[in-house]
Design an enzyme around this catalytic site. Structure first.
Site, PDB file in Angstrom:
ATOM      1  N   GLY A 331      26.605  43.285  21.425  1.00 22.02           N
ATOM      2  CA  GLY A 331      25.526  42.556  20.778  1.00 22.02           C
ATOM      3  C   GLY A 331      24.366  43.329  20.710  1.00 22.02           C
ATOM      4  O   GLY A 331      24.246  44.502  20.982  1.00 22.02           O
ATOM      5  N   ASP A 452      17.032  35.010  16.427  1.00 20.53           N
ATOM      6  CA  ASP A 452      18.075  35.685  16.129  1.00 20.53           C
ATOM      7  C   ASP A 452      19.344  34.611  15.742  1.00 20.53           C
ATOM      8  O   ASP A 452      20.394  34.983  16.044  1.00 20.53           O
ATOM      9  CB  ASP A 452      18.536  36.507  17.378  1.00 20.53           C
TER      10      ASP A 452
END
Length: 635
Positions: A331, A452
């Site tokens: 990530g 996000d």
């Protein structure tokens, strides 16, 4: 200038150009040719379109700036290769670096390179090596032991196996082999003893200090002969007898040392149990089970801190270290792992990286703000771990994966399970509810409460409940990193004015709706190596040019009775994606409109003609009525 002087000058310039061209085209000119051939062979193994277009002609000339991306040069020689986070795949040949004898730095950090490690025998000037975040397997190269100038060796997050070599270079000041499949005792050399637990974290079969696992008496009594691996053992009986005696003596010494170590270990463990510190704050519901032990050097070591004491999360850091771990991906805030404990729940471990320079108190304060966000559609933080070198977040495991995989995975295969309109509408509602909660509990107008939001951060649990993850992490990440990687910073207002707000989250939500409706991958959140499209621009163009029949994903386009709900959700998405933040609706208004959408029919009629559905998409409800598309509130 005199004609003769001008002619000489012109001749000199022509010869200089020809000399450079000759070096660029002739791979046989001294070291340049050997090094160029080595780099081209390296490039061929990656099959990367960017490098294919960039690594052409001459790579470096004298002390001029290198012409090739990621290459460092000095005096015309290659001294560094830095190709971080480029989505590189493939394998590197073991002898790939043989001709790069002036290398000082090599870094392939956070790619997907596989295969065995390279041989570093001929790279005696290497000081910095970073192969972390790849899929290298096999054993750690023994040639690394001979690099006397080695300062940093980063091998974490790979699939390396076997023993850790006995590194003992006095120059070594950074070392990390965490999250591999290494086993055996950690060599107790002076160099390796200087590194803490975080350098070995995630190798459940390692033993000995600084891990909490003691080695058995028979662990690593001998190591393979790295100098003469093919040498046969002697059949001489006398030699065998001597070898047996030596082994017995070594075994007795190791057992003696083990007894001493075990006594010290038990004493230390007893002292740790006598020191229990609980953090309490009047405005927090967090029950902090952090255990602290101050060593003679003043260092503070902490254990896992659970943000809820519900009686079902009774495990410690030692249990997590011993758990079997499975890598789930890389990530933007760090790598994620699925850890299956010997007892207790399956958890997700997120290793945080690129954080702001926060001290322990500041870090805990920010974590508590995140932990206080409680909502049925938010993935709750289970626990965290903080030390100088390692920061971890623990979450419960969502067994049905994430929205990105559900929406895009398995297309074109027989294993694909259709993602129906009713399920997609449920996702839109769940995400909007979570986002509204975050917005109502964040009073700042200059930040995006989530920051996000994308399909890979929307999870689906075993009950098909929608859970939004990775919220609030912007408060921990350094701004330059956030601006480079987070979705909200890809919005039009940040690209043009370097500003974000709650409306940036609304824009991200609108793009998520378009992803749900079209089945296409947005360019701003596409994983490395995946091509995405500008969904907002593509949909606007489709409406303008009246080929709206191609907007909706074929999996839901054939669902009779669902088209009105799909059209309404498309209108909401387009309003959310308005280029002007002021014209975008508040998330509470968006949620109210999404909640009013009827599911419609989930049935599929194979006889239902697709052409008639085309006409429903191009009638006055959408393409012929621009005002309705861009924000008419009529139902």
């Amino acid at each position: 200038m005199a004609p003769s002087n001008f002619s000489n000058f012109l001749l000199f310039m022509v010869l200089l150009v020809l000399h450079k061209q000759a070096i660029a085209e002739d791979g046989s000119i001294g070291y340049h040719g050997y090094e160029r051939d080595a780099l081209l062979a390296l490039k061929a193994g990656f099959n990367n379109s960017f490098l294919d277009g960039n690594w052409t002609s001459i790579m470096c000339y004298m002390n001029e700036t290198p012409y090739w991306y990621g290459i460092q040069c000095s005096n015309g020689r290659v001294t560094g290769i830095i190709l971080d986070r480029m989505g590189l795949v493939g394998e590197i040949k073991v002898d790939a670096l043989v001709n790069l004898t002036e290398l000082e730095t090599i870094s392939f950090k956070d790619n997907s390179i596989a295969g065995n490690m390279m041989d570093f025998t001929y790279n005696q000037k290497l000081r910095n090596i970073d192969l972390s975040g790849n899929s290298f397997d096999g054993e750690i190269q023994l040639s690394l032991l001979n690099l006397n100038s080695l300062e940093s060796l980063q091998l974490q997050d790979n699939k390396l196996e076997g023993l850790i070599p006995g590194f003992n270079q006095s120059s070594l000041n950074a070392f990390n082999v965490s999250y591999n499949n290494l086993s055996g005792a950690i060599p107790q050399t002076k160099a390796l003893r200087s590194f803490g637990l975080s350098s070995y974290f995630g190798n459940k079969n390692l033993c000995g200090p600084p891990t909490p696992t003691a080695c058995s008496a028979t662990t690593n009594l001998s190591e393979p002969n790295s100098q003469n691996p093919g040498k046969k053992s002697s059949g001489n009986g006398r030699f065998t007898a001597i070898l047996v005696v030596v082994n017995v003596i070594v075994l007795v010494v190791i057992m003696f040392l083990f007894i001493i170590y075990y006594k010290k270990y038990k004493k230390l463990k007893t002292e740790m149990k006598n020191v229990l510190v609980k953090y309490e704050e009047h405005d927090s519901k967090i029950v902090d089970r952090a255990m602290e032990k101050t060593t003679s050097e003043g260092e503070i070591r902490r254990k896992l801190v659970f943000v809820e004491n519900n009686g079902t999360t009774n495990f410690e850091l030692d249990d997590l270290l011993k758990a079997s771990a499975e890598g789930l991906g890389k990530g933007i805030f760090g790598n994620c792992y699925k850890a299956k404990l010997d007892f207790g729940p399956v958890v997700i471990v997120k290793r945080l990286r690129d954080l702001k320079p926060l001290n322990g108190e500041e870090f805990v304060r920010q974590v508590r703000v995140i932990a206080d966000q409680k909502h049925p559609n938010l993935l709750p933080l289970l626990a965290y771990y903080y030390s100088k070198d390692e920061k971890l977040f623990l979450y419960r495991f969502a067994s049905n994966g994430n929205l990105y995989t559900r929406l895009h995975g398995g297309r074109g295969t027989g294993d694909r399970v259709r993602f129906l309109w009713s399920s997609r509408l449920a996702v839109a509602r769940g995400v909007a509810r979570a986002l509204e909660h975050l917005h109502l509990n964040n009073q700042s107008e200059t930040t995006a409460p989530h920051g996000d939001l994308k399909s890979s951060n929307v999870l689906i649990d075993e009950n098909d409940e929608i859970l939004v993850s990775d919220y609030g992490l912007a408060s921990l990440i350094a701004l330059p990193i956030a601006a480079q990687r987070m979705v909200s910073y890809k919005s039009t207002e940040y690209l043009s004015q370097k500003q974000i707000s709650k409306k940036s989250d609304v824009w991200s939500y609108g793009v998520l709706l378009l992803e749900l409706l079209t089945g296409r991958i947005p360019a701003h959140s596409a994983p490395p190596g995946t091509n995405g499209v500008d969904l907002s621009g593509w949909v606007h163009r489709a409406v303008r040019e009246e080929w709206t029949a191609e907007i909706f994903d074929a999996e839901i386009a054939v669902q009779r009775g669902a088209n009105q709900g799909m059209l309404r959700l498309l209108q909401i998405a387009i309003k959310c994606c308005d280029k002007s933040p002021e014209k975008r609706p508040e998330i509470s208004q968006v949620l109210a409109e999404v909640e009013e959408i009827k599911v419609g029919g989930d049935s599929e009629d194979e006889e239902y003609p697709y052409s008639s559905f085309d006409r429903s998409l191009t009638d006055d409800s959408l393409s012929a009525t621009p005002s309705l598309v861009v924000g008419d509130d009529r139902r």
